[in-house]
Motif scaffolding. Structure first.
Motif, PDB file in Angstrom:
ATOM      1  N   MET A  97      -1.513   0.823  14.391  1.00 34.80           N
ATOM      2  CA  MET A  97      -0.525   1.600  13.657  1.00 34.80           C
ATOM      3  C   MET A  97      -1.130   2.183  12.378  1.00 34.80           C
ATOM      4  N   LEU A  98      -1.872   1.383  11.632  1.00 34.43           N
ATOM      5  CA  LEU A  98      -2.472   1.865  10.397  1.00 34.43           C
ATOM      6  C   LEU A  98      -3.514   2.942  10.661  1.00 34.43           C
ATOM      7  N   GLN A  99      -4.211   2.848  11.777  1.00 36.28           N
ATOM      8  CA  GLN A  99      -5.179   3.886  12.133  1.00 36.28           C
ATOM      9  C   GLN A  99      -4.467   5.225  12.344  1.00 36.28           C
ATOM     10  N   GLU A 100      -3.330   5.193  13.037  1.00 37.73           N
ATOM     11  CA  GLU A 100      -2.557   6.410  13.230  1.00 37.73           C
ATOM     12  C   GLU A 100      -2.050   6.946  11.893  1.00 37.73           C
ATOM     13  N   LEU A 101      -1.582   6.046  11.039  1.00 34.53           N
ATOM     14  CA  LEU A 101      -1.085   6.466   9.728  1.00 34.53           C
ATOM     15  C   LEU A 101      -2.193   7.143   8.923  1.00 34.53           C
ATOM     16  N   SER A 102      -3.370   6.553   8.899  1.00 38.58           N
ATOM     17  CA  SER A 102      -4.472   7.116   8.123  1.00 38.58           C
ATOM     18  C   SER A 102      -4.907   8.467   8.651  1.00 38.58           C
ATOM     19  N   ALA A 103      -4.844   8.644   9.977  1.00 41.16           N
ATOM     20  CA  ALA A 103      -5.219   9.930  10.566  1.00 41.16           C
ATOM     21  C   ALA A 103      -4.246  11.025  10.144  1.00 41.16           C
ATOM     22  N   ARG A 104      -2.972  10.669  10.019  1.00 37.75           N
ATOM     23  CA  ARG A 104      -1.946  11.649   9.652  1.00 37.75           C
ATOM     24  C   ARG A 104      -1.822  11.818   8.149  1.00 37.75           C
ATOM     25  N   LEU A 105      -2.069  10.740   7.401  1.00 39.95           N
ATOM     26  CA  LEU A 105      -1.856  10.738   5.950  1.00 39.95           C
ATOM     27  C   LEU A 105      -3.087  10.146   5.265  1.00 39.95           C
ATOM     28  N   PRO A 106      -4.197  10.886   5.232  1.00 38.19           N
ATOM     29  CA  PRO A 106      -5.452  10.311   4.726  1.00 38.19           C
ATOM     30  C   PRO A 106      -5.409   9.940   3.247  1.00 38.19           C
ATOM     31  N   GLY A 107      -4.452  10.457   2.487  1.00 42.21           N
ATOM     32  CA  GLY A 107      -4.375  10.126   1.074  1.00 42.21           C
ATOM     33  C   GLY A 107      -3.662   8.832   0.760  1.00 42.21           C
ATOM     34  N   VAL A 108      -3.134   8.166   1.787  1.00 41.44           N
ATOM     35  CA  VAL A 108      -2.377   6.929   1.585  1.00 41.44           C
ATOM     36  C   VAL A 108      -3.306   5.725   1.683  1.00 41.44           C
ATOM     37  N   THR A 109      -3.215   4.828   0.727  1.00 41.89           N
ATOM     38  CA  THR A 109      -3.978   3.577   0.764  1.00 41.89           C
ATOM     39  C   THR A 109      -3.321   2.619   1.746  1.00 41.89           C
ATOM     40  N   THR A 110      -4.108   2.009   2.626  1.00 41.53           N
ATOM     41  CA  THR A 110      -3.543   1.100   3.622  1.00 41.53           C
ATOM     42  C   THR A 110      -4.133  -0.301   3.476  1.00 41.53           C
ATOM     43  N   HIS A 111      -3.295  -1.295   3.811  1.00 43.71           N
ATOM     44  CA  HIS A 111      -3.715  -2.697   3.814  1.00 43.71           C
ATOM     45  C   HIS A 111      -3.071  -3.388   5.008  1.00 43.71           C
ATOM     46  N   ARG A 112      -3.805  -4.260   5.655  1.00 46.92           N
ATOM     47  CA  ARG A 112      -3.179  -5.140   6.643  1.00 46.92           C
ATOM     48  C   ARG A 112      -2.463  -6.259   5.906  1.00 46.92           C
ATOM     49  N   GLY A 113      -1.248  -6.543   6.345  1.00 46.42           N
ATOM     50  CA  GLY A 113      -0.485  -7.599   5.695  1.00 46.42           C
ATOM     51  C   GLY A 113       0.903  -7.674   6.278  1.00 46.42           C
ATOM     52  N   THR A 114       1.674  -8.617   5.803  1.00 44.90           N
ATOM     53  CA  THR A 114       3.034  -8.829   6.278  1.00 44.90           C
ATOM     54  C   THR A 114       4.004  -8.829   5.113  1.00 44.90           C
ATOM     55  N   ALA A 115       5.276  -8.767   5.433  1.00 42.37           N
ATOM     56  CA  ALA A 115       6.303  -8.811   4.395  1.00 42.37           C
ATOM     57  C   ALA A 115       6.347 -10.164   3.709  1.00 42.37           C
ATOM     58  N   GLU A 116       5.896 -11.194   4.408  1.00 43.85           N
ATOM     59  CA  GLU A 116       5.914 -12.539   3.841  1.00 43.85           C
ATOM     60  C   GLU A 116       4.651 -12.843   3.031  1.00 43.85           C
ATOM     61  N   ASP A 117       3.647 -11.962   3.112  1.00 45.44           N
ATOM     62  CA  ASP A 117       2.387 -12.150   2.382  1.00 45.44           C
ATOM     63  C   ASP A 117       1.823 -10.762   2.075  1.00 45.44           C
ATOM     64  N   VAL A 118       2.381 -10.133   1.055  1.00 44.20           N
ATOM     65  CA  VAL A 118       2.024  -8.753   0.727  1.00 44.20           C
ATOM     66  C   VAL A 118       0.723  -8.753  -0.077  1.00 44.20           C
ATOM     67  N   PRO A 119      -0.293  -8.014   0.355  1.00 44.46           N
ATOM     68  CA  PRO A 119      -1.602  -8.062  -0.315  1.00 44.46           C
ATOM     69  C   PRO A 119      -1.693  -7.153  -1.539  1.00 44.46           C
ATOM     70  N   LEU A 120      -0.717  -7.275  -2.442  1.00 44.13           N
ATOM     71  CA  LEU A 120      -0.703  -6.507  -3.679  1.00 44.13           C
ATOM     72  C   LEU A 120      -0.447  -7.445  -4.860  1.00 44.13           C
ATOM     73  N   ALA A 121      -0.806  -6.978  -6.045  1.00 43.18           N
ATOM     74  CA  ALA A 121      -0.666  -7.802  -7.247  1.00 43.18           C
ATOM     75  C   ALA A 121       0.783  -7.871  -7.709  1.00 43.18           C
ATOM     76  N   ASP A 122       1.061  -8.861  -8.548  1.00 36.96           N
ATOM     77  CA  ASP A 122       2.393  -8.996  -9.139  1.00 36.96           C
ATOM     78  C   ASP A 122       2.760  -7.735  -9.916  1.00 36.96           C
ATOM     79  N   ALA A 123       4.044  -7.358  -9.843  1.00 37.90           N
ATOM     80  CA  ALA A 123       4.597  -6.256 -10.638  1.00 37.90           C
ATOM     81  C   ALA A 123       3.711  -5.008 -10.587  1.00 37.90           C
ATOM     82  N   SER A 124       3.305  -4.611  -9.384  1.00 40.88           N
ATOM     83  CA  SER A 124       2.340  -3.522  -9.235  1.00 40.88           C
ATOM     84  C   SER A 124       2.917  -2.254  -8.615  1.00 40.88           C
TER      85      SER A 124
END
Length: 273
Positions: A97-124
């Protein structure tokens, strides 16, 4: 008289190890099914109405997270609404899914992760959006993680595209797709119930709109549903044949090259205290 073109072919699902047959009533197997045929999903799944996204997003957000972003249907509209100065971040568990997203929207930063373990910093981030995915989450854990990554005053928005079952043929289409499906969420349910004290009360907004699709695309759209993706091959083929028959025989659909598929988008928002 205009002849109806044959329906587009639905690609065969990625071969599955016979020892690991999917269970159509298991959340994990259903969620994992989206790793297959991500390119088809990107082509035929509906987008989201701009009105709903404008309503969910805060004014001039600097950084927006699309959580469980899939192929970027919601991400794309959010980027348009947020404007050129905003950073869009997409998180999803599926590499395909992320590969398709990046092909369509190359300016978007992507990360593998889940809603229960979001790979972003606090208050970011200033906003977290979720499109058509809240039912895959552990709601309590997801709410805590979303509260963690949101800045105070940031917005959580959840959008849900439901086919308009008040239209008779659409109701019949939905019955074919979900007959026997014990995991299909009920249309219009509040997916943000029980967010907890970190958020303000939930607000709701509804947008009615129409997606125009080729007649044969109904079969392809059906083939992207997680329930059909996890059915045994013979049962899946039988359901798709029912969709073909509906398109060929229903008075509202027969002999049409393009179909108007009505949707009701239920949007919800809450603010991080």
């Amino acid at each position: 008289m205009t002849s109806t073109p044959p329906p587009p072919a639905v690609p065969d699902p990625t071969p599955v190890d016979p020892a690991q047959v999917a269970d159509p009533q298991a959340h994990a197997d259903r969620a994992a099914s989206f790793e297959r045929d991500a390119d088809v999903y990107a082509q035929v799944r509906p987008s989201y109405p701009r009105e709903a996204v404008e309503w969910m997003l805060p004014a001039r957000p600097r950084r927006v997270l699309d959580l469980a972003a899939g192929t970027g249907k919601l991400t794309e509209v959010a980027a348009e609404v947020a404007g050129p100065g905003a950073e869009l971040v997409a998180v999803d568990l599926s590499p395909a899914m992320l590969q398709e997203l990046s092909a369509r929207l190359p300016g978007v930063t992507t990360h593998r992760g889940t809603a229960e373990d979001v790979p972003l910093a606090d208050a970011s981030v200033d906003a977290v959006l979720v499109g058509q995915a809240w039912h895959w989450f552990d709601a309590t854990a997801a709410a805590a993680e979303i509260a963690r990554v949101l800045r105070p005053g940031g917005a959580l928005g959840v959008a849900w595209n439901d086919r308009d079952a008040d239209v008779e043929w659409v109701a019949r289409f939905g019955e074919i797709l979900h007959r026997g499906d014990r995991l299909e969420p009920a249309a219009g349910n509040d997916p943000l119930a029980g967010l907890g004290a970190a958020f303000t009360a939930v607000e709701a907004h509804t947008v009615r709109w129409t997606d125009r699709v080729p007649a044969g695309a109904l079969r392809v759209l059906a083939g992207t549903r997680s329930y059909l993706l996890t059915l045994p091959d013979d049962e899946r083929a039988a359901r798709l044949a029912e969709v073909d028959a509906l398109v060929a025989t229903h008075p509202a659909l027969a002999r049409r090259t393009e179909i108007e598929l009505p949707y009701v988008t239920h949007a919800y928002r809450a603010t991080r205290r």
